[in-house]
Write a protein that holds these residues in place. Structure first.
Motif, PDB file in Angstrom:
ATOM      1  N   THR A   1       3.930  -2.434  10.200  1.00  0.00           N
ATOM      2  CA  THR A   1       4.884  -3.062   8.731  1.00  0.00           C
ATOM      3  C   THR A   1       4.596  -2.607   7.484  1.00  0.00           C
ATOM      4  O   THR A   1       5.499  -3.045   6.464  1.00  0.00           O
ATOM      5  CB  THR A   1       4.620  -4.801   8.969  1.00  0.00           C
ATOM      6  OG1 THR A   1       3.172  -4.892   8.843  1.00  0.00           O
ATOM      7  CG2 THR A   1       5.268  -5.197  10.327  1.00  0.00           C
ATOM      8  N   ALA A   2       3.540  -1.989   7.125  1.00  0.00           N
ATOM      9  CA  ALA A   2       3.417  -1.429   6.047  1.00  0.00           C
ATOM     10  C   ALA A   2       4.198  -0.327   5.499  1.00  0.00           C
ATOM     11  O   ALA A   2       4.247   0.151   4.525  1.00  0.00           O
ATOM     12  CB  ALA A   2       2.105  -1.259   5.812  1.00  0.00           C
ATOM     13  N   ASP A   3       4.843   0.243   6.710  1.00  0.00           N
ATOM     14  CA  ASP A   3       5.473   1.729   6.563  1.00  0.00           C
ATOM     15  C   ASP A   3       6.910   1.615   6.547  1.00  0.00           C
ATOM     16  O   ASP A   3       7.631   2.805   6.780  1.00  0.00           O
ATOM     17  CB  ASP A   3       4.930   2.563   7.877  1.00  0.00           C
ATOM     18  CG  ASP A   3       3.612   2.777   7.856  1.00  0.00           C
ATOM     19  OD1 ASP A   3       3.057   2.871   6.545  1.00  0.00           O
ATOM     20  OD2 ASP A   3       3.117   2.980   8.779  1.00  0.00           O
TER      21      ASP A   3
ATOM     22  N   VAL B   1      10.432  14.823   0.791  1.00  0.00           N
ATOM     23  CA  VAL B   1       9.261  14.803   1.479  1.00  0.00           C
ATOM     24  C   VAL B   1       8.061  15.418   0.546  1.00  0.00           C
ATOM     25  O   VAL B   1       8.473  16.144  -0.276  1.00  0.00           O
ATOM     26  CB  VAL B   1       9.373  15.962   2.541  1.00  0.00           C
ATOM     27  CG1 VAL B   1       7.997  16.476   3.274  1.00  0.00           C
ATOM     28  CG2 VAL B   1      10.338  15.597   3.701  1.00  0.00           C
ATOM     29  N   GLU B   2       7.130  14.253   0.413  1.00  0.00           N
ATOM     30  CA  GLU B   2       6.115  14.618  -0.442  1.00  0.00           C
ATOM     31  C   GLU B   2       5.139  15.196   0.131  1.00  0.00           C
ATOM     32  O   GLU B   2       3.944  16.151  -0.245  1.00  0.00           O
ATOM     33  CB  GLU B   2       5.574  12.966  -1.010  1.00  0.00           C
ATOM     34  CG  GLU B   2       6.684  12.433  -1.759  1.00  0.00           C
ATOM     35  CD  GLU B   2       6.618  12.973  -3.375  1.00  0.00           C
ATOM     36  OE1 GLU B   2       5.835  13.392  -3.928  1.00  0.00           O
ATOM     37  OE2 GLU B   2       7.821  13.225  -3.705  1.00  0.00           O
ATOM     38  N   GLU B   3       4.704  14.809   1.536  1.00  0.00           N
ATOM     39  CA  GLU B   3       3.702  15.550   2.168  1.00  0.00           C
ATOM     40  C   GLU B   3       4.082  15.399   3.799  1.00  0.00           C
ATOM     41  O   GLU B   3       4.664  14.729   4.345  1.00  0.00           O
ATOM     42  CB  GLU B   3       2.408  14.718   1.857  1.00  0.00           C
ATOM     43  CG  GLU B   3       1.088  15.033   2.788  1.00  0.00           C
ATOM     44  CD  GLU B   3       0.015  14.046   2.397  1.00  0.00           C
ATOM     45  OE1 GLU B   3      -1.091  14.533   2.884  1.00  0.00           O
ATOM     46  OE2 GLU B   3       0.052  13.150   1.938  1.00  0.00           O
ATOM     47  N   ALA B   4       3.543  16.661   4.374  1.00  0.00           N
ATOM     48  CA  ALA B   4       3.868  16.537   5.691  1.00  0.00           C
ATOM     49  C   ALA B   4       2.507  16.711   6.628  1.00  0.00           C
ATOM     50  O   ALA B   4       1.646  17.630   6.295  1.00  0.00           O
ATOM     51  CB  ALA B   4       4.744  17.625   6.170  1.00  0.00           C
ATOM     52  N   GLY B   5       2.553  16.196   7.930  1.00  0.00           N
ATOM     53  CA  GLY B   5       1.365  16.247   8.739  1.00  0.00           C
ATOM     54  C   GLY B   5       1.396  17.774   9.135  1.00  0.00           C
ATOM     55  O   GLY B   5       2.240  18.582   9.179  1.00  0.00           O
TER      56      GLY B   5
ATOM     57  N   LEU C   1       0.840  -1.127   0.032  1.00  0.00           N
ATOM     58  CA  LEU C   1       0.075  -0.139  -0.086  1.00  0.00           C
ATOM     59  C   LEU C   1       0.804   1.335   0.020  1.00  0.00           C
ATOM     60  O   LEU C   1       2.032   1.306   0.569  1.00  0.00           O
ATOM     61  CB  LEU C   1      -1.052  -0.134   1.273  1.00  0.00           C
ATOM     62  CG  LEU C   1      -1.989  -1.150   1.611  1.00  0.00           C
ATOM     63  CD1 LEU C   1      -2.581  -0.999   2.825  1.00  0.00           C
ATOM     64  CD2 LEU C   1      -2.877  -1.135   0.302  1.00  0.00           C
ATOM     65  N   ASP C   2       0.418   2.348  -0.772  1.00  0.00           N
ATOM     66  CA  ASP C   2       1.026   3.644  -0.448  1.00  0.00           C
ATOM     67  C   ASP C   2       1.011   4.158   0.629  1.00  0.00           C
ATOM     68  O   ASP C   2       0.029   3.993   1.213  1.00  0.00           O
ATOM     69  CB  ASP C   2       0.405   4.555  -1.596  1.00  0.00           C
ATOM     70  CG  ASP C   2       0.767   4.075  -3.116  1.00  0.00           C
ATOM     71  OD1 ASP C   2       1.844   3.310  -3.223  1.00  0.00           O
ATOM     72  OD2 ASP C   2       0.193   4.624  -4.277  1.00  0.00           O
ATOM     73  N   PRO C   3       2.196   4.825   1.105  1.00  0.00           N
ATOM     74  CA  PRO C   3       2.088   5.476   2.543  1.00  0.00           C
ATOM     75  C   PRO C   3       1.026   6.587   2.694  1.00  0.00           C
ATOM     76  O   PRO C   3       0.709   7.339   1.592  1.00  0.00           O
ATOM     77  CB  PRO C   3       3.388   5.833   2.799  1.00  0.00           C
ATOM     78  CG  PRO C   3       4.052   6.060   1.427  1.00  0.00           C
ATOM     79  CD  PRO C   3       3.377   4.903   0.606  1.00  0.00           C
ATOM     80  N   LYS C   4       0.730   7.165   3.639  1.00  0.00           N
ATOM     81  CA  LYS C   4      -0.130   8.195   3.912  1.00  0.00           C
ATOM     82  C   LYS C   4      -0.159   8.586   5.165  1.00  0.00           C
ATOM     83  O   LYS C   4       0.487   8.096   6.192  1.00  0.00           O
ATOM     84  CB  LYS C   4      -1.672   7.798   3.685  1.00  0.00           C
ATOM     85  CG  LYS C   4      -2.200   6.736   4.547  1.00  0.00           C
ATOM     86  CD  LYS C   4      -3.581   6.354   4.505  1.00  0.00           C
ATOM     87  CE  LYS C   4      -4.042   5.283   5.367  1.00  0.00           C
ATOM     88  NZ  LYS C   4      -5.397   4.909   5.303  1.00  0.00           N
TER      89      LYS C   4
ATOM     90  N   ALA D   1       5.257  12.271   8.063  1.00  0.00           N
ATOM     91  CA  ALA D   1       5.611  12.717   6.781  1.00  0.00           C
ATOM     92  C   ALA D   1       5.696  11.616   5.888  1.00  0.00           C
ATOM     93  O   ALA D   1       6.037  10.546   6.310  1.00  0.00           O
ATOM     94  CB  ALA D   1       7.031  13.523   6.795  1.00  0.00           C
ATOM     95  N   VAL D   2       5.202  11.938   4.677  1.00  0.00           N
ATOM     96  CA  VAL D   2       5.404  10.911   3.625  1.00  0.00           C
ATOM     97  C   VAL D   2       6.620  11.431   2.823  1.00  0.00           C
ATOM     98  O   VAL D   2       6.508  12.400   2.207  1.00  0.00           O
ATOM     99  CB  VAL D   2       4.072  10.810   2.728  1.00  0.00           C
ATOM    100  CG1 VAL D   2       4.264   9.982   1.573  1.00  0.00           C
ATOM    101  CG2 VAL D   2       2.972  10.241   3.528  1.00  0.00           C
TER     102      VAL D   2
END
Length: 131
Positions: free
Chosen positions: A115-117, A65-69, A18-21, A28-29
């Protein structure tokens, strides 16, 4: 995304994951640009019992960094970051933009993230990113 997953001694596979989110506001992604195999990734290579679910490998990478919380204040989309070994100094005074794998709060991609991350995939969810 693709990730290295160990299913048992000598059994490493590359799989779709799965893609991270963003899950927590401190996440952060990060898109992986380069990664390496750490010795700790290989510790179970000769002795890990066979498993049906497998264990994602990896925690050291260079990425963007693609996206940050919402609570991340020290990183923005487009920043180049380094995630070194599980144990490192955070925040790093010598590398203030370093995105470490394991922050002082003991959350990280190597041992405590889901584990998906894990980080060897083409992108990762990096917890506790607001340094």
């Amino acid at each position: 995304m693709r990730a290295a997953v160990m299913y048992g001694a000598g059994d490493v596979r590359v799989e779709d994951r799965l893609d991270p989110k963003i899950v927590q506001p401190t996440d952060a992604v990060v898109r992986t640009v380069a990664a390496c195999v750490c010795g700790s990734d290989l510790w179970p290579y000769q002795s890990m019992p066979a498993a049906d679910t497998g264990r994602p490998m990896g925690h050291e990478f260079l990425g963007v960094v693609e996206e940050a919380g919402a609570d991340v204040t020290g990183l923005t989309a487009g920043d180049l970051v380094v995630a070194p070994f599980t144990y490192s100094d955070t925040p790093a005074t010598t590398a203030p933009r370093a995105c470490t794998s394991r922050a002082a709060t003991v959350a990280g991609t190597a041992s405590t993230a889901s584990t998906a991350d894990r980080a060897k995939p083409s992108a990762s969810r990096t917890p506790t990113a607001p340094w």
